[in-house]
Write a protein that holds these residues in place. Structure first.
Motif: not given
Length: 120
Positions: A1-8, A25-28, A95-107
């Motif tokens: 699972q992807a993780r988003l970490e914010q700073s600033g 970070s994570g697997e994507f 908040y940041c947000e991202a579409i993460v493309v993984r082997r099993g689909g997007n999240e």
């Protein structure tokens, strides 16, 4: 699972600048459209501030156009938001947000949120 970490973020006077950063970070396989949202008060819905697609094309809310700049670095898996000429009404949790493309689909993945406070 992807993780988003914010700073600033933080406290700034009206007219000042801040920069927010978000790293994935994570697997994507790759990151799709990435965006910044904000919530101006508890209980209010998050509003879209800006988004940038995988081609690098950016769009902004009218309220931040010409003041904020969203950028991405796909080599570093980051998305940044440069905020200039800040106004008290920009005070919010961002908040940041991202579409993460993984082997099993997007999240959809979200960052943890960062407080930005603009004093008048």
């Amino acid at each position: 699972q992807a993780r988003l970490e914010q700073s600033g973020g933080g406290l700034v006077q009206s007219g000042g600048s801040l920069r927010l950063s978000c790293v994935a970070s994570g697997e994507f396989i790759r990151l799709g459209t990435m965006a910044w949202y904000r919530r101006t008060a508890p209980g209010k819905e998050r509003e879209l501030v800006a988004f940038i697609d995988s081609r690098g094309i950016a769009n902004y809310a009218d309220s931040v156009k010409d003041r904020f700049t969203i950028s991405r670095d796909d080599a570093k898996n980051t998305v940044d938001l440069q905020m200039n000429n800040l106004k008290p009404e920009d005070t919010a949790v961002y908040y940041c947000e991202a579409i993460v493309v993984r082997r099993g689909g997007n999240e959809n993945s979200w960052g943890q949120g960062t407080q930005v406070t603009v004093s008048s």
